[in-house]
Design a protein around this motif. Structure first.
Motif, mmCIF file in Angstrom:
data_model
loop_
_atom_site.group_PDB
_atom_site.id
_atom_site.type_symbol
_atom_site.label_atom_id
_atom_site.label_comp_id
_atom_site.label_asym_id
_atom_site.label_seq_id
_atom_site.Cartn_x
_atom_site.Cartn_y
_atom_site.Cartn_z
ATOM 1 N N SER A 182 0.791 -1.217 0.000
ATOM 2 C CA SER A 182 0.000 0.000 0.000
ATOM 3 C C SER A 182 0.828 1.274 0.000
ATOM 4 C CB SER A 182 -0.941 -0.003 1.205
ATOM 5 O OG SER A 182 -1.791 -1.112 1.106
ATOM 6 N N HIS A 183 1.841 1.313 0.841
ATOM 7 C CA HIS A 183 2.665 2.523 0.850
ATOM 8 C C HIS A 183 3.399 2.625 -0.494
ATOM 9 C CE1 HIS A 183 5.632 5.518 1.937
ATOM 10 N NE2 HIS A 183 4.902 5.774 3.010
ATOM 11 N N PRO A 184 3.398 3.821 -1.099
ATOM 12 C CA PRO A 184 4.051 3.964 -2.400
ATOM 13 C C PRO A 184 5.505 3.478 -2.403
ATOM 14 C CG PRO A 184 2.752 5.900 -1.927
ATOM 15 C CD PRO A 184 2.697 5.057 -0.690
ATOM 16 N N TYR A 185 6.190 3.564 -1.261
ATOM 17 C CA TYR A 185 7.576 3.072 -1.227
ATOM 18 C C TYR A 185 7.617 1.557 -1.358
ATOM 19 C CZ TYR A 185 12.206 1.779 0.398
ATOM 20 O OH TYR A 185 13.443 1.220 0.489
ATOM 21 N N GLY B 260 7.339 17.154 6.068
ATOM 22 C CA GLY B 260 6.181 16.360 5.675
ATOM 23 C C GLY B 260 6.515 14.884 5.640
ATOM 24 N N CYS B 261 5.968 14.181 4.639
ATOM 25 C CA CYS B 261 6.249 12.760 4.501
ATOM 26 C C CYS B 261 7.692 12.587 4.060
ATOM 27 C CB CYS B 261 5.322 12.154 3.458
ATOM 28 S SG CYS B 261 5.814 10.481 2.988
ATOM 29 N N ARG B 262 8.416 11.699 4.745
ATOM 30 C CA ARG B 262 9.843 11.538 4.412
ATOM 31 C C ARG B 262 10.045 10.966 3.002
ATOM 32 N NH1 ARG B 262 11.878 9.226 9.234
ATOM 33 N NH2 ARG B 262 10.042 10.196 10.118
ATOM 34 N N PHE B 263 8.980 10.436 2.409
ATOM 35 C CA PHE B 263 9.115 9.844 1.078
ATOM 36 C C PHE B 263 8.643 10.793 -0.026
ATOM 37 C CE2 PHE B 263 7.638 6.657 -2.216
ATOM 38 C CZ PHE B 263 8.916 6.235 -2.578
ATOM 39 N N HIS B 264 8.089 11.955 0.350
ATOM 40 C CA HIS B 264 7.388 12.746 -0.668
ATOM 41 C C HIS B 264 8.242 13.187 -1.855
ATOM 42 C CE1 HIS B 264 8.487 16.800 1.074
ATOM 43 N NE2 HIS B 264 8.437 17.093 -0.208
ATOM 44 N N PRO B 265 9.546 13.515 -1.677
ATOM 45 C CA PRO B 265 10.287 13.944 -2.877
ATOM 46 C C PRO B 265 10.418 12.832 -3.923
ATOM 47 C CG PRO B 265 11.466 14.542 -0.858
ATOM 48 C CD PRO B 265 10.369 13.608 -0.460
ATOM 49 N N ARG B 266 10.208 11.595 -3.524
ATOM 50 C CA ARG B 266 10.369 10.474 -4.454
ATOM 51 C C ARG B 266 9.036 9.837 -4.814
ATOM 52 N NH1 ARG B 266 14.629 6.396 -2.143
ATOM 53 N NH2 ARG B 266 14.934 5.967 -4.351
ATOM 54 N N CYS B 267 7.979 10.339 -4.206
ATOM 55 C CA CYS B 267 6.694 9.652 -4.330
ATOM 56 C C CYS B 267 5.909 10.106 -5.558
ATOM 57 C CB CYS B 267 5.854 9.911 -3.083
ATOM 58 S SG CYS B 267 4.264 9.082 -3.146
ATOM 59 N N PRO B 268 5.418 9.162 -6.365
ATOM 60 C CA PRO B 268 4.643 9.540 -7.548
ATOM 61 C C PRO B 268 3.238 10.057 -7.206
ATOM 62 C CG PRO B 268 4.845 7.128 -7.404
ATOM 63 C CD PRO B 268 5.652 7.704 -6.287
ATOM 64 N N HIS B 269 2.810 9.872 -5.943
ATOM 65 C CA HIS B 269 1.454 10.294 -5.573
ATOM 66 C C HIS B 269 1.435 11.511 -4.665
ATOM 67 C CE1 HIS B 269 0.172 6.464 -7.192
ATOM 68 N NE2 HIS B 269 1.043 5.860 -6.405
ATOM 69 N N ALA B 270 2.589 12.140 -4.459
ATOM 70 C CA ALA B 270 2.661 13.185 -3.428
ATOM 71 C C ALA B 270 1.619 14.282 -3.650
ATOM 72 C CB ALA B 270 4.060 13.774 -3.385
ATOM 73 N N ILE C 76 -0.567 18.012 1.081
ATOM 74 C CA ILE C 76 -0.434 17.692 2.500
ATOM 75 C C ILE C 76 0.857 16.917 2.768
ATOM 76 C CG2 ILE C 76 -1.816 15.553 2.340
ATOM 77 C CD1 ILE C 76 -2.838 16.193 5.176
ATOM 78 N N CYS C 77 1.273 16.115 1.784
ATOM 79 C CA CYS C 77 2.479 15.296 1.957
ATOM 80 C C CYS C 77 3.720 16.152 2.143
ATOM 81 C CB CYS C 77 2.685 14.390 0.750
ATOM 82 S SG CYS C 77 1.249 13.415 0.317
ATOM 83 N N ARG C 78 3.717 17.335 1.542
ATOM 84 C CA ARG C 78 4.888 18.201 1.643
ATOM 85 C C ARG C 78 4.906 18.973 2.949
ATOM 86 N NH1 ARG C 78 2.682 19.080 -3.413
ATOM 87 N NH2 ARG C 78 3.624 17.583 -4.835
ATOM 88 N N ALA D 286 2.012 4.390 6.791
ATOM 89 C CA ALA D 286 2.120 5.798 7.161
ATOM 90 C C ALA D 286 2.105 6.619 5.889
ATOM 91 C CB ALA D 286 3.400 6.042 7.953
ATOM 92 N N CYS D 287 0.907 6.884 5.386
ATOM 93 C CA CYS D 287 0.778 7.563 4.096
ATOM 94 C C CYS D 287 -0.577 8.249 4.049
ATOM 95 C CB CYS D 287 0.899 6.532 2.975
ATOM 96 S SG CYS D 287 0.393 7.149 1.366
ATOM 97 N N TRP D 288 -0.586 9.482 3.579
ATOM 98 C CA TRP D 288 -1.820 10.273 3.542
ATOM 99 C C TRP D 288 -2.864 9.701 2.593
ATOM 100 C CZ3 TRP D 288 -2.756 12.897 7.502
ATOM 101 C CH2 TRP D 288 -1.774 13.646 8.172
ATOM 102 N N LEU D 289 -2.464 8.820 1.704
ATOM 103 C CA LEU D 289 -3.449 8.231 0.785
ATOM 104 C C LEU D 289 -4.491 7.411 1.531
ATOM 105 C CD1 LEU D 289 -1.047 6.912 -2.031
ATOM 106 C CD2 LEU D 289 -2.607 8.857 -2.194
ATOM 107 N N PHE D 290 -4.179 7.046 2.784
ATOM 108 C CA PHE D 290 -5.085 6.166 3.530
ATOM 109 C C PHE D 290 -5.679 6.867 4.741
ATOM 110 C CE2 PHE D 290 -1.787 3.847 1.368
ATOM 111 C CZ PHE D 290 -2.540 3.014 0.558
HETATM 112 S S1 SF4 Z 1 2.156 10.451 2.338
HETATM 113 FE FE1 SF4 Z 1 2.113 11.362 0.319
HETATM 114 S S2 SF4 Z 1 4.244 11.520 -0.287
HETATM 115 FE FE2 SF4 Z 1 4.148 10.136 1.447
HETATM 116 S S3 SF4 Z 1 3.997 8.160 0.496
HETATM 117 FE FE3 SF4 Z 1 1.915 8.788 0.888
HETATM 118 S S4 SF4 Z 1 1.275 9.812 -0.999
HETATM 119 FE FE4 SF4 Z 1 3.490 9.599 -1.103
#
Ligand code: SF4
Ligand SMILES: Nc1ncnc2c1ncn2[C@@H]1O[C@H](COP(=O)(O)OP(=O)(O)OP(=O)(O)O)[C@@H](O)[C@H]1O
Ligand SMILES: Nc1ncnc2c1ncn2[C@@H]1O[C@H](COP(=O)(O)OP(=O)(O)OP(=O)(O)O)[C@@H](O)[C@H]1O
Ligand SMILES: [Mg+2]
Ligand SMILES: [Mg+2]
Lengths: 347, 344
Positions: B249-252, B287-297, B300-302, B320-324
């Protein structure tokens, strides 16, 4: 009766000779084992023992096998970074182990190597632009400005930020350092590159970036790769054909898909079944090999795999099986290859 | 369901530098039940080893500090124990296997002596009895001719055999929890297969729990009951092994699984890549530690760090992702994810 068998005929089932870029014939590399105060030679490590193979222009030939089976040694002897004990390496029709001064210098431009360790293989006291530019300085009479332009071009080709060329390698990440090594390797437009565990030390997400880069460069520059790796997944993805080594011997060669789908050598089968697959709940029946790989200083008689082979018969400990083409495009060195009874193998 | 043996709650471990505390793990929560195998996966530098060293309290010796959180083991907080108390727990009830077998063995003692020593120390066995038990342990871990091997030194054994010896030492005192940090990474695949089989077999016999650290998703798929995925110091997704691999589920996690070559799609195809690289610790983005690499950012993620949310239909798969966003973990069962209360 461990007879010394050599494969006299050239590897069979090959493409037309003009397609062949590397033709390895009965290659051996033995390292002497020294003992005592007088350094007497008490034996030999048969790191590569009578290996024959051909690599075609533009293909990626993957070489797999467990630690110490002789992959790196084979790669280095093919490049003549080490001398051969016996045998020939024909590169574009010329035996490179008979070349002298000028010819050898030219050869160095056409064959390159990329190493595993992005940390150890780059001189930490050189700036990145000097590391990538060094082969240009040594082999080409280019001005400083021309070299700099080429370095920028090379860095862009491998996806590095060229504005960072005045920095030291330790300021780059592992994947970036591997790109530096690649840029340096392609600087002189080589035809043939040995990639020795070039992506093995990298994390999955970085590894996939570097694999894509290697595949892209191969297409754009028409490169031929000998891709050495113990990571079978990577080899499967990138290689057109695969060779499997065990204790200094090539035991199977075949097209990647067929070899992975239906291995012929019991060792290949065991090796493939040992790869953990990222699919839970489908833990397949695994061929777990007993014991350890024997020492290459004192390899078993007959088939070197017989001490661990689940299918071994009396003949296997006595007669050495030769690498032979038993189906079109498929070579195996085994008295009892795993030929599927019904399908008849290929197609 | 079996009892929780270990429960890590919001554990933050850091290193003190001239720039202050640099967090190597950031409020991670994870629990292991009796007999379970939990795999901690993630790329280099994500904080896997730091986590395991913290549980053993060996992090104190590596220059790290437990800055926050708790490590409950049988209801007692290991983070509060003295090193004296920890010495009894280490080796007796919790044992650890490190990645490099050679560095965990003493080159000047035979392997038999090293196992026997562990038995004397932790099981109060006497000389001969300990030696015989050591030989038995070598047999258990599948070393042929154990009587002879016991009298040999580490350098006389292969890497695979040394790793078996390390496992024998770790298991000599029948631990409840085995922490194995990349126990097979240095080994060939055929030897790895032997060691993983051995761990599974011994686990079934001894009923121990295993915290297995690996960066190989294949190993995790094979060994784990549950998988926790770490990224840059945080557990970004955690759940039953089937869920992690079948419905990541998490984009990473999704990107990581897609990047693995050799399984999906045809040979030679361009591989999926996660753009960019992992940020070094101490240089995390907002924000989300993955956001600079995330295709769904998203916006809010930033801006805001995501909490743990439940994904899927069940109540034991979190990301741990705002998509959920709709199902925050803390509100559902108070299981101590990165919840809103603490951060508000
Ligand atoms: S919180 Fe946002 S940036 Fe982080 S993984 Fe989820 S969608 Fe991507
Ligand atoms: N310079 C050398 N002197 C003596 N022995 C050597 C030398 N180089 C390699 N060997 C031996 O030759 C054998 C083959 O080594 P090689 O490095 O080619 O194996 P490999 O297949 O590349 O292994 P790995 O997967 O670990 O890289 C080993 O037994 C090794 O110890
Ligand atoms: N003793 C230390 N002092 C300072 N920083 C450290 C120390 N040990 C680890 N770190 C840092 O903490 C972070 C997490 O390291 P850790 O060893 O836990 O990673 P890992 O996930 O185990 O990686 P790997 O897969 O490479 O083993 C890294 O950025 C590392 O550089
Ligand atoms: Mg090698
Ligand atoms: Mg680690």
């Amino acid at each position: 009766m461990s007879t010394k068998v050599t494969l006299n005929k050239q590897t069979t089932g090959e493409a037309a000779t003009e397609d062949v870029i590397i033709d390895v014939r009965n290659l051996k590399k033995y390292f002497p084992i020294h003992k005592g105060l007088l350094s007497r030679v008490v034996g030999q490590v048969k790191a590569v023992d009578d290996v024959s193979l051909t690599i075609r222009k533009g293909e990626t030939f993957g070489l797999v096998g467990e630690s110490g089976c002789g992959k790196s040694t084979l790669g280095r002897v093919i490049l003549r970074l080490q001398g051969a004990t016996e045998g020939e390496v024909i590169f574009n029709g010329r035996n490179i182990h008979e070349m002298g001064g000028k010819e050898l210098r030219e050869l160095r431009e056409e064959m390159q190597i990329i190493f595993q360790d992005p940390f150890g293989s780059l001189n930490p006291r050189f700036l990145v632009r000097d590391i990538i530019g060094e082969p240009l300085r040594v082999h080409r009479k280019m001005s400083g400005k021309e070299i700099d332009e080429r370095v920028v071009e090379l860095m862009e080709m491998v996806g590095l930020d060229a504005s960072r060329r005045n920095r030291y390698p330790h300021e780059f990440s592992g994947g970036q350092r591997q790109r530096i090594g690649i840029a340096r390797a392609i600087a002189l437009h080589p035809q043939f590159i040995v990639a020795d565990e070039a992506v093995s030390a990298l994390d999955v997400s970085v590894q996939s970036q570097v694999i894509n880069l290697l595949m892209k460069l191969q297409k754009e520059l028409g490169l031929t790769f000998l891709f050495i790796a113990h990571g079978l997944n990577v080899v499967r993805h990138i290689s057109d054909r695969v060779g499997v080594m065990y204790l200094g011997k090539l035991v199977e060669v075949g097209e990647t898909e067929t070899l992975f789908a239906a291995p012929l050598h019991p060792y290949t089968a065991a090796l493939l079944s040992a790869i953990p697959k990222p699919t839970p709940g489908r833990r397949q029946e695994r061929i777990v090999l007993q014991g350890d790989v024997p020492s290459p200083a004192n390899p078993p008689s007959g088939c070197r795999f017989h001490t661990r082979c689940p299918l071994a018969q009396a003949k296997c400990s006595q007669v050495e099986p030769l690498l032979e083409e038993i189906m079109p495009g498929r070579q195996v060195a085994c008295h009892f290859p795993l030929v599927k009874g019904d399908s008849g193998g290929v197609n | 369901m079996a009892e929780k043996l270990l429960e890590i709650r919001k554990l933050t471990v850091g290193f003190v530098t001239d720039k202050g505390l640099v967090k190597a793990t950031d409020e991670i929560s994870l629990s292991i039940r009796q007999g379970q195998t939990v795999c901690l996966v993630g790329e280099s530098g994500s904080g896997k080893s730091v986590t395991s060293l913290a549980v053993m309290r060996l992090i104190d010796y590596a220059g790290g500090v437990i800055a926050d959180g708790s490590i409950e083991y049988h209801g007692q907080d290991l983070a509060l124990k003295s090193q004296e108390e920890m010495r009894h727990i280490r080796g007796n009830r919790i044992a650890m296997i490190f990645q490099d077998p050679m560095s965990s063995l003493n080159p000047v003692f035979t392997v038999g002596e090293q196992i026997a020593e562990s038995l004397r120390l932790h099981q109060n066995m006497s000389g001969d009895k300990a030696w015989n038990a050591a030989v038995d342990m070598l047999r258990t871990v599948g070393i042929p001719a154990p009587e002879i091997r016991a009298k040999q030194y580490p350098h006389e054994l292969s890497g695979g055999m040394c790793q078996r010896v390390v496992i024998a030492i770790a298991l000599a005192c029948k631990p409840e929890l085995l922490i194995a940090d990349e126990p097979t990474t240095a080994l060939d695949v055929t030897v790895q297969a032997q060691i993983l089989d051995l761990l599974r077999k011994l686990q079934a016999e001894l009923g121990m729990s295993i915290l297995l650290i690996t960066h190989d998703m294949g190993v995790a798929a094979e060994m784990a009951d549950r998988v926790a995925v770490m990224y840059a110091g945080a557990i970004v997704e955690e759940g039953p092994v089937e869920d992690i691999f079948n419905t990541p589920s998490h984009p990473y996690t999704v990107g990581l699984l897609q990047s693995i070559p050799g399984f999906e799609g045809e040979r030679g195809r361009e591989l999926y890549t996660i753009r960019g690289t992992i940020p070094p610790i101490g240089q995390l983005p907002d924000g989300c530690r993955f956001h600079p690499r995330c295709p769904h950012a998203m916006d809010i993620c930033r801006q805001k760090e995501p909490f743990d949310f439940l994904v899927g239909d069940g109540d034991d798969h979190r990301a741990a992702c705002w998509l959920f966003e709709d199902r925050p973990v803390a509100l559902v069962d108070g299981r101590g994810g990165r919840d809103e209360v603490k951060r508000a």
